[in-house]
Design a protein around this motif. Structure first.
Motif, PDB file in Angstrom:
ATOM      1  N   GLN A 172     -39.887 -56.460 -29.928  1.00  0.00           N
ATOM      2  CA  GLN A 172     -38.546 -57.197 -30.000  1.00  0.00           C
ATOM      3  C   GLN A 172     -38.277 -57.908 -31.190  1.00  0.00           C
ATOM      4  N   ILE A 173     -37.106 -57.521 -31.988  1.00  0.00           N
ATOM      5  CA  ILE A 173     -36.906 -58.183 -33.163  1.00  0.00           C
ATOM      6  C   ILE A 173     -35.578 -58.745 -33.109  1.00  0.00           C
ATOM      7  N   ALA A 174     -35.343 -60.094 -33.383  1.00  0.00           N
ATOM      8  CA  ALA A 174     -34.027 -60.646 -33.157  1.00  0.00           C
ATOM      9  C   ALA A 174     -33.593 -61.225 -34.534  1.00  0.00           C
ATOM     10  N   VAL A 187     -33.024 -58.271 -18.546  1.00  0.00           N
ATOM     11  CA  VAL A 187     -32.689 -57.145 -19.080  1.00  0.00           C
ATOM     12  C   VAL A 187     -33.322 -56.919 -20.446  1.00  0.00           C
ATOM     13  N   THR A 188     -33.473 -58.120 -21.266  1.00  0.00           N
ATOM     14  CA  THR A 188     -34.183 -57.526 -22.642  1.00  0.00           C
ATOM     15  C   THR A 188     -35.765 -57.116 -22.551  1.00  0.00           C
ATOM     16  N   GLN A 189     -36.543 -57.639 -21.519  1.00  0.00           N
ATOM     17  CA  GLN A 189     -37.608 -57.317 -21.137  1.00  0.00           C
ATOM     18  C   GLN A 189     -37.707 -55.554 -20.520  1.00  0.00           C
ATOM     19  N   LYS A 190     -36.916 -55.568 -19.903  1.00  0.00           N
ATOM     20  CA  LYS A 190     -36.745 -53.919 -19.680  1.00  0.00           C
ATOM     21  C   LYS A 190     -36.438 -53.005 -20.426  1.00  0.00           C
ATOM     22  N   ILE A 191     -35.436 -53.501 -21.515  1.00  0.00           N
ATOM     23  CA  ILE A 191     -35.192 -52.528 -22.537  1.00  0.00           C
ATOM     24  C   ILE A 191     -36.424 -52.220 -23.496  1.00  0.00           C
ATOM     25  N   ARG A 192     -37.259 -53.081 -23.347  1.00  0.00           N
ATOM     26  CA  ARG A 192     -38.533 -53.062 -24.110  1.00  0.00           C
ATOM     27  C   ARG A 192     -39.362 -51.893 -23.943  1.00  0.00           C
ATOM     28  N   HIS A 193     -39.099 -51.463 -22.857  1.00  0.00           N
ATOM     29  CA  HIS A 193     -40.034 -50.181 -22.529  1.00  0.00           C
ATOM     30  C   HIS A 193     -39.272 -48.947 -22.697  1.00  0.00           C
ATOM     31  N   ALA A 194     -38.097 -48.986 -23.397  1.00  0.00           N
ATOM     32  CA  ALA A 194     -37.268 -47.850 -23.728  1.00  0.00           C
ATOM     33  C   ALA A 194     -37.575 -47.277 -24.862  1.00  0.00           C
ATOM     34  N   ALA A 195     -38.093 -48.028 -26.065  1.00  0.00           N
ATOM     35  CA  ALA A 195     -38.515 -47.629 -27.454  1.00  0.00           C
ATOM     36  C   ALA A 195     -39.451 -48.714 -27.994  1.00  0.00           C
ATOM     37  N   PRO A 196     -40.012 -48.131 -28.874  1.00  0.00           N
ATOM     38  CA  PRO A 196     -41.289 -48.857 -29.389  1.00  0.00           C
ATOM     39  C   PRO A 196     -40.696 -50.127 -30.392  1.00  0.00           C
ATOM     40  N   TYR A 197     -39.253 -50.056 -30.816  1.00  0.00           N
ATOM     41  CA  TYR A 197     -38.927 -51.222 -31.492  1.00  0.00           C
ATOM     42  C   TYR A 197     -37.467 -51.520 -31.054  1.00  0.00           C
ATOM     43  N   VAL A 198     -37.253 -52.681 -30.484  1.00  0.00           N
ATOM     44  CA  VAL A 198     -35.868 -53.256 -30.041  1.00  0.00           C
ATOM     45  C   VAL A 198     -35.151 -54.358 -31.027  1.00  0.00           C
ATOM     46  N   VAL A 199     -34.221 -54.075 -31.423  1.00  0.00           N
ATOM     47  CA  VAL A 199     -33.350 -54.788 -32.202  1.00  0.00           C
ATOM     48  C   VAL A 199     -32.281 -55.689 -31.631  1.00  0.00           C
ATOM     49  N   LEU A 200     -32.460 -56.853 -31.613  1.00  0.00           N
ATOM     50  CA  LEU A 200     -31.304 -57.734 -30.908  1.00  0.00           C
ATOM     51  C   LEU A 200     -30.352 -58.472 -32.126  1.00  0.00           C
ATOM     52  N   ASP A 201     -29.251 -58.218 -31.945  1.00  0.00           N
ATOM     53  CA  ASP A 201     -28.315 -59.057 -32.658  1.00  0.00           C
ATOM     54  C   ASP A 201     -27.640 -60.177 -31.710  1.00  0.00           C
ATOM     55  N   ARG A 212     -33.892 -68.913 -25.045  1.00  0.00           N
ATOM     56  CA  ARG A 212     -35.050 -68.173 -24.614  1.00  0.00           C
ATOM     57  C   ARG A 212     -35.189 -66.832 -25.146  1.00  0.00           C
ATOM     58  N   VAL A 213     -34.060 -66.094 -25.381  1.00  0.00           N
ATOM     59  CA  VAL A 213     -34.306 -64.795 -26.078  1.00  0.00           C
ATOM     60  C   VAL A 213     -34.834 -64.834 -27.511  1.00  0.00           C
ATOM     61  N   LEU A 214     -34.597 -65.826 -28.212  1.00  0.00           N
ATOM     62  CA  LEU A 214     -34.988 -66.050 -29.446  1.00  0.00           C
ATOM     63  C   LEU A 214     -36.479 -66.660 -29.286  1.00  0.00           C
ATOM     64  N   LEU A 215     -36.848 -67.309 -28.528  1.00  0.00           N
ATOM     65  CA  LEU A 215     -38.286 -67.864 -28.468  1.00  0.00           C
ATOM     66  C   LEU A 215     -39.131 -66.628 -27.914  1.00  0.00           C
ATOM     67  N   GLY A 216     -38.595 -65.625 -27.169  1.00  0.00           N
ATOM     68  CA  GLY A 216     -39.338 -64.606 -26.425  1.00  0.00           C
ATOM     69  C   GLY A 216     -39.538 -63.312 -27.320  1.00  0.00           C
ATOM     70  N   SER A 217     -38.976 -63.503 -28.486  1.00  0.00           N
ATOM     71  CA  SER A 217     -38.932 -62.206 -29.415  1.00  0.00           C
ATOM     72  C   SER A 217     -40.364 -62.194 -30.188  1.00  0.00           C
ATOM     73  N   ASP A 218     -40.634 -60.898 -30.340  1.00  0.00           N
ATOM     74  CA  ASP A 218     -41.991 -60.982 -31.194  1.00  0.00           C
ATOM     75  C   ASP A 218     -41.846 -61.169 -32.622  1.00  0.00           C
TER      76      ASP A 218
END
Length: 492
Positions: free
Chosen positions: A234-236, A338-352, A363-369
């Protein structure tokens, strides 16, 4: 990476790649003493420990030798007092599992180990777990559970020899509840001891020296879902202030990951009211990320596939509604689920991420890789970027610092903070510096295309690909060249 002489992003400083540095595998083998022959073949008459899975039983105890440590990047030279075990460990490039809501009891024989476990418990990946650290080691665990129920996971440290270690484990087995997993931390890297522990139902055996990430990954492996092939990285992307171009870079980065790196990528536009991902990709989907956020418990792979729109063979888009008909008062738990479930859909998840600050965005920012902070070389961006980077460094001590992208550098007539001074003030040198060049950006936005489609040789397009290589830890596949005569021999 390109040589310095030909690097269009070189403005007189080193854009160090702090994500690619670190030490080798800390699972280092020490000289193992032989087991006491009096130990013999042990039987487990109690069966309190759960039987090991085939995956656990197949895990070897010996690890490959460590790789030579690479030179520390400039960012790492900021003087911050920290234990040696905080050095980053190279990873596979994908995301890491979040530990589920479990209770962990750790009985440590050494003060250093107790401090390490407490440090691991504060990691973002352990936020859901409840961890209790006690002194005394394995012997204290046996005494404690005489009249106490055992939790989901018991981690015990032992400094004893093999014979006493197994004897105490027999005693612990008598008081362990069914289903409790046991992880043993020992001093001896001995394959015979490891096999005996696994045969007795111990879930994992770790040897010193350890790091917090070593413990976290070991616990995560015990609770990994075997039906999930991977967890996407997950890349934010977030702007230090509004208008710095964070959304544009996020969209182009996701497109580059899919088209240039040729890896499946999901782009999630979380700016519900003003998101522009749909416009940038010339898409107007009926469903999008808002539908997922309003029913997170129902979001499964089938429903997720219906809500996403395909923007190519490898790129999927979770678009924002971009309307003002709703207040979008959605709780932080829904965003996290939702963001945790989306991470199972593709090797890379980009959050805008939008330029807001509330419970869910934090929480989303601190939880991103990975976190990419986009800024312009002015005082407001410097202040906001420093606040953000300092917060992230404090909250994520086991992760590499965020990446900094300086955008719109060199606007005619605008006073700017020099790039070198900007990086030194933050303690993080920019990974990418993009010059002010409005023409390709405006043309791409108006056409609903990406920068590489309208201006493939522009510094903006090359810069985004440079950033994609840094974050993905991979190079784009070579382009297959075809002969100009090949078209003459195609079958009709």
């Amino acid at each position: 990476m390109m040589p310095a002489d030909n690097d269009p992003f070189d403005l007189g400083f080193d854009a160090a790649d702090e994500f690619t540095t670190g030490v080798g595998d800390p699972w280092r083998a020490s000289a193992p003493p032989s087991l006491d022959p009096a130990v013999g073949d042990f039987e487990d008459p109690f069966g309190a420990f759960p039987p090991p899975s085939p995956r656990e039983a197949a895990q070897p105890v010996s690890r490959p030798p460590p790789e030579p440590a690479r030179e520390a990047p400039r960012e790492a030279r900021v003087e911050i007092a920290a234990p040696a075990y905080l050095e980053p460990i190279p990873d596979s490039g994908l995301g890491e599992a979040v530990i589920p809501r479990i209770t962990i009891h750790a009985f440590c024989a050494l003060t250093e180990t107790a401090e390490l476990i407490e440090h691991a418990a504060g990691d973002r990946r352990m936020a859901r777990a409840t961890t209790l650290v006690r002194p005394g080691g394995l012997a204290a665990a046996v005494d404690y559970y005489q009249d106490q129920p055992t939790p989901s996971l018991v981690l015990v440290e032992s400094l004893d020899d093999a014979q006493r270690l197994l004897h105490l484990l027999d005693a612990l087995a008598q008081v362990c509840d069914p289903g409790t997993k046991v992880v043993v931390v020992g001093q001896t890297n001995d394959i015979a001891l490891y096999r005996e522990l696994i045969r007795r139902g111990v879930s994992e055996y770790l040897t010193q020296p350890l790091s917090p990430l070593q413990v976290i990954r070991a616990v995560g492996a015990l609770y990994a879902d075997p039906s999930t092939p991977f967890i996407g990285r997950q890349i934010a992307f977030v702007g230090a202030k509004g208008g710095v171009g964070a959304s544009t870079l996020a969209h182009n980065f996701a497109w580059t990951m899919a088209e240039r790196m040729q890896t499946a990528t999901v782009l999630v536009d979380l700016d519900l009211a003003f998101g522009t991902a749909g416009l940038d990709f010339n898409q107007d989907p009926v469903q999008g990320v808002l539908d997922a956020l309003t029913q997170p418990d129902r979001l499964d792979p089938v429903l997720m596939d219906r809500m996403m729109v395909r923007c190519g063979d490898r790129l999927s888009l979770f678009a924002a509604p971009a309307t003002l008909e709703d207040d979008y008062e959605i709780g932080a738990d829904a965003f996290e689920e939702v963001t945790q479930k989306i991470r199972h859909a593709a090797p890379y998840v980009v959050l805008d991420l939008p330029h807001v600050w509330n419970g869910w965005s934090r929480r989303v920012l601190l939880g991103s890789d990975d976190l990419v902070v986009v800024a312009t070389p002015d005082l407001a961006s410097l202040r906001n970027a420093k606040n953000m980077i300092d917060l992230v460094r404090t909250a994520r001590p086991n992760d590499a610092p965020p990446r900094l992208v300086l955008n719109q550098v060199g606007v005619p007539g605008r006073p700017e903070i020099p790039v070198k001074d900007f990086g030194e003030a933050l303690g993080v040198q920019p990974s990418l510096v993009l010059p002010f060049d409005p023409k390709p950006y405006g043309q791409a936005a108006n056409n609903g295309q990406m920068l590489a489609e309208v201006a493939p040789r522009s510094k903006a397009a090359e810069g985004v690909e440079h950033l994609a290589r840094l974050i993905s830890r991979r190079e784009p596949p070579p382009v297959q060249k075809t002969s100009i005569l090949s078209g003459l021999f195609k079958k009709t």
